[in-house]
Design a protein around this motif. Sequence first.
Motif, mmCIF file in Angstrom:
data_model
loop_
_atom_site.group_PDB
_atom_site.id
_atom_site.type_symbol
_atom_site.label_atom_id
_atom_site.label_comp_id
_atom_site.label_asym_id
_atom_site.label_seq_id
_atom_site.Cartn_x
_atom_site.Cartn_y
_atom_site.Cartn_z
ATOM 1 N N HIS A 167 -0.519 9.149 9.614
ATOM 2 C CA HIS A 167 -1.972 9.351 9.666
ATOM 3 C C HIS A 167 -2.464 9.229 11.113
ATOM 4 O O HIS A 167 -3.218 10.070 11.605
ATOM 5 C CB HIS A 167 -2.695 8.285 8.824
ATOM 6 N N PHE A 206 -4.189 -4.236 9.647
ATOM 7 C CA PHE A 206 -5.436 -4.982 9.866
ATOM 8 C C PHE A 206 -5.158 -6.340 10.503
ATOM 9 O O PHE A 206 -5.881 -6.788 11.391
ATOM 10 C CB PHE A 206 -6.195 -5.168 8.551
ATOM 11 N N TYR A 252 -2.381 10.733 2.937
ATOM 12 C CA TYR A 252 -3.687 10.854 2.282
ATOM 13 C C TYR A 252 -4.296 12.226 2.568
ATOM 14 O O TYR A 252 -3.810 12.989 3.398
ATOM 15 C CB TYR A 252 -4.593 9.705 2.779
ATOM 16 N N GLY A 262 -8.917 1.572 8.696
ATOM 17 C CA GLY A 262 -8.194 2.353 7.683
ATOM 18 C C GLY A 262 -8.742 3.770 7.636
ATOM 19 O O GLY A 262 -9.245 4.221 6.612
ATOM 20 N N TYR A 264 -16.264 11.840 5.440
ATOM 21 C CA TYR A 264 -17.245 11.009 4.739
ATOM 22 C C TYR A 264 -18.433 10.744 5.645
ATOM 23 O O TYR A 264 -18.339 9.972 6.624
ATOM 24 C CB TYR A 264 -16.584 9.708 4.240
ATOM 25 N N TYR A 321 0.849 -1.188 0.000
ATOM 26 C CA TYR A 321 0.000 0.000 0.000
ATOM 27 C C TYR A 321 0.895 1.251 0.000
ATOM 28 O O TYR A 321 1.936 1.272 0.655
ATOM 29 C CB TYR A 321 -0.932 -0.003 1.237
ATOM 30 N N ASP A 355 -5.184 2.717 11.496
ATOM 31 C CA ASP A 355 -4.604 2.965 10.164
ATOM 32 C C ASP A 355 -3.109 2.734 10.317
ATOM 33 O O ASP A 355 -2.475 3.342 11.185
ATOM 34 C CB ASP A 355 -4.862 4.392 9.685
ATOM 35 N N PHE A 356 -2.555 1.837 9.499
ATOM 36 C CA PHE A 356 -1.167 1.444 9.766
ATOM 37 C C PHE A 356 -0.136 2.493 9.385
ATOM 38 O O PHE A 356 1.047 2.329 9.680
ATOM 39 C CB PHE A 356 -0.838 0.080 9.165
ATOM 40 N N HIS A 406 -14.102 2.963 4.441
ATOM 41 C CA HIS A 406 -14.276 3.799 3.242
ATOM 42 C C HIS A 406 -12.956 3.845 2.479
ATOM 43 O O HIS A 406 -11.917 4.205 3.051
ATOM 44 C CB HIS A 406 -14.705 5.208 3.645
ATOM 45 N N GLY A 407 -13.020 3.500 1.209
ATOM 46 C CA GLY A 407 -11.811 3.579 0.375
ATOM 47 C C GLY A 407 -10.758 2.562 0.768
ATOM 48 O O GLY A 407 -9.560 2.857 0.678
ATOM 49 N N ILE A 408 -11.158 1.398 1.213
ATOM 50 C CA ILE A 408 -10.210 0.378 1.661
ATOM 51 C C ILE A 408 -10.279 -0.869 0.778
ATOM 52 O O ILE A 408 -9.272 -1.351 0.264
ATOM 53 C CB ILE A 408 -10.524 -0.050 3.127
HETATM 54 C C1 LIG Z 1 -7.571 5.388 0.418
HETATM 55 S S1 LIG Z 1 -7.151 5.602 2.085
HETATM 56 C C2 LIG Z 1 -8.745 5.890 2.813
HETATM 57 C C3 LIG Z 1 -8.644 6.564 4.144
HETATM 58 C C4 LIG Z 1 -9.982 6.909 4.786
HETATM 59 N N1 LIG Z 1 -10.799 5.748 5.021
HETATM 60 C C5 LIG Z 1 -10.702 7.938 3.928
HETATM 61 O O1 LIG Z 1 -11.547 7.539 3.142
HETATM 62 O O2 LIG Z 1 -10.361 9.117 4.048
HETATM 63 C C6 LIG Z 1 -6.789 3.963 2.699
HETATM 64 C C7 LIG Z 1 -6.164 3.951 4.083
HETATM 65 O O3 LIG Z 1 -6.057 2.604 4.538
HETATM 66 C C8 LIG Z 1 -4.806 2.440 5.207
HETATM 67 N N2 LIG Z 1 -4.450 1.021 5.064
HETATM 68 C C9 LIG Z 1 -4.239 0.362 3.895
HETATM 69 N N3 LIG Z 1 -3.918 -0.929 4.147
HETATM 70 C C10 LIG Z 1 -3.954 -1.090 5.496
HETATM 71 C C11 LIG Z 1 -3.708 -2.195 6.364
HETATM 72 N N4 LIG Z 1 -3.355 -3.374 5.874
HETATM 73 N N5 LIG Z 1 -3.830 -2.009 7.694
HETATM 74 C C12 LIG Z 1 -4.184 -0.777 8.189
HETATM 75 N N6 LIG Z 1 -4.413 0.313 7.417
HETATM 76 C C13 LIG Z 1 -4.298 0.149 6.083
HETATM 77 C C14 LIG Z 1 -3.867 3.394 4.498
HETATM 78 O O4 LIG Z 1 -2.782 3.807 5.297
HETATM 79 C C15 LIG Z 1 -4.781 4.557 4.128
HETATM 80 O O5 LIG Z 1 -4.758 5.571 5.098
#
Ligand SMILES: C[S@@+](CC[C@H](N)C(=O)[O-])C[C@H]1O[C@@H](n2cnc3c(N)ncnc32)[C@H](O)[C@@H]1O
Length: 512
Positions: A75, A97, A14, A48, A19, A8, A70-71, A115-117
């Motif tokens: 963030h 996760f 970000y 996330g 939302y 990722y 959120d890893f 959202h967006g995950i």
């Molecule tokens: C596209 S962003 C969406 C953030 C938020 N949900 C939003 O819509 O504003 C995806 C987020 O998921 C986090 N993320 C992605 N893979 C992850 C994982 N395996 N474990 C924890 N967080 C993760 C990323 O760091 C990122 O901040």
Amino acid sequence: MSVWSDGYVSDINYTYGYYAELDPQRAVLPLLMAGLAVPPVRTACELGFGQGLSINVHGAAGPAGWWGTDFNPAHTSFAQELATQSGGQLHLVDQAFSEFCAREDLPGFDFIGLHGIWSWVSDDNRRILVDFIRRKLNVGGVLYISYNTLPGWSAAAPIRHVMAEHAHVMSAPGQGMVQRVKDSVHFTRELLKLSHSYQRQVPSILERVEQVSGQNPHYLAHEYFNRDWHPVYFSEMQDWLEPAKVSFACSANYLDDFAPCLLDEQQQAFLAAIPDAAFAQTAKDYLLNKQFRTDYWVKGARRISSVQAEKAWNALRFMLISRRDAVQPSIRRQREVNLVPEIYQPVLDLLADHEVHAVAQLAEGLAGSGITRAQLHEVLTILHATGDLVLVQDADSIAQARPRCEALNRHLLQLNRVNGDIRHLVSPVSGGAVACDRIVQLFVLAYTKGLREPAQWAGFAWEALQMQGQCLVHEGKTLETEADNLAELQRLADAFALHQLAIFRRLELLGD
Ligand SMILES: C[S@@+](CC[C@H](N)C(=O)[O-])C[C@H]1O[C@@H](n2cnc3c(N)ncnc32)[C@H](O)[C@@H]1O
């Protein structure tokens, strides 16, 4: 990309989006319109959370306790800073996760939101998420999930592929992510301009690349540059979620279920003839060439009787937050539909004082008008979906949220002095965020400092902009002189005083 990031994008942070679909309160009207029971939400979880604006808004302004991860530590650090400021009921960590979902100290959740995950993580992560939802979503609980959808992405998926490949193969990591994003957008545009057969098959493709090139590089990096990127059909999503024992309830935005503004009569009849509700969703995505879905799913969805529904409706209270004369008489999605003036005008007349109105009280006010309960509910749901109305929390929730929202707004207003990334303030009345651009936030900050005249707000805003070496842009033109900037700020401040100030006060955004 770092070792912990599992493919990722982690070398660019970000955006600071909010939302509303992640607000459990937001689910109330779509669920009721779908004829389903609405669970009380005491515990909620966001997976996330990105910069964490949404989870912070809901942890400060709403009644539920929130857990989230959120890893990306940058963030989480920002999200934790907001939580410390508000004193909200938030438990925010930077676990992946795989780590977070295995924890044994988490409660069961009445609401889980992502959202967006989903479209941007690996199948292994998806299995972890589904297993978490299976174990941790309480019976009756609501899942909010959004994802990139097929068939809408099929024509443009190659754009994503070549952009990601270009960044991977052609760009040097030392360039920085913003430059890599810009370079790959440029490369893709040039490539597709020369691909005449592609253009013949997908005539809108160049327009699509243009649209992409205008987007925030921080957003583009997270949307397009991850190792994983898997849009799915609705039916595939259903298969994924089946082990979690959730079933599709409704779209998170009622207008995505409101057929007249989406489909013509022939299309509606075609869909109505499909007896399987889930297959009808897939077919609807084909009719709309749907690219992104935002849905609520429920573990153990329960149909409620009309008596139960009316009781639930009667417990709701609304406030009009748009100017009465600014409410649009029509809705535009795929199609434009006019709201029936004989129904929505009398409802708006009752709401026009911007006071809080219980649904039972509105129904009483409409007695003798010929407007049915179902019509009243539909108008309220539509105006809520268009953002003209907010649902108002109960008095206890407002009282508890008030100091937390005041503290969070104070902090957001200070951040906004130097940086306009966050375009929302938080309302204890609605339990959610209210859109508020940089300049209006500067006016609000001036107001909280005791300045009461629009000219003073304009002067205050100009000082803040000057300190950053910034000027206003009006109708695409940068205003160069102090006089021009002040004149424009005065115009904006007058408009704020005339149209928004009283509503902001009712939403308790002004801290007085
Ligand atoms: C596209 S962003 C969406 C953030 C938020 N949900 C939003 O819509 O504003 C995806 C987020 O998921 C986090 N993320 C992605 N893979 C992850 C994982 N395996 N474990 C924890 N967080 C993760 C990323 O760091 C990122 O901040």
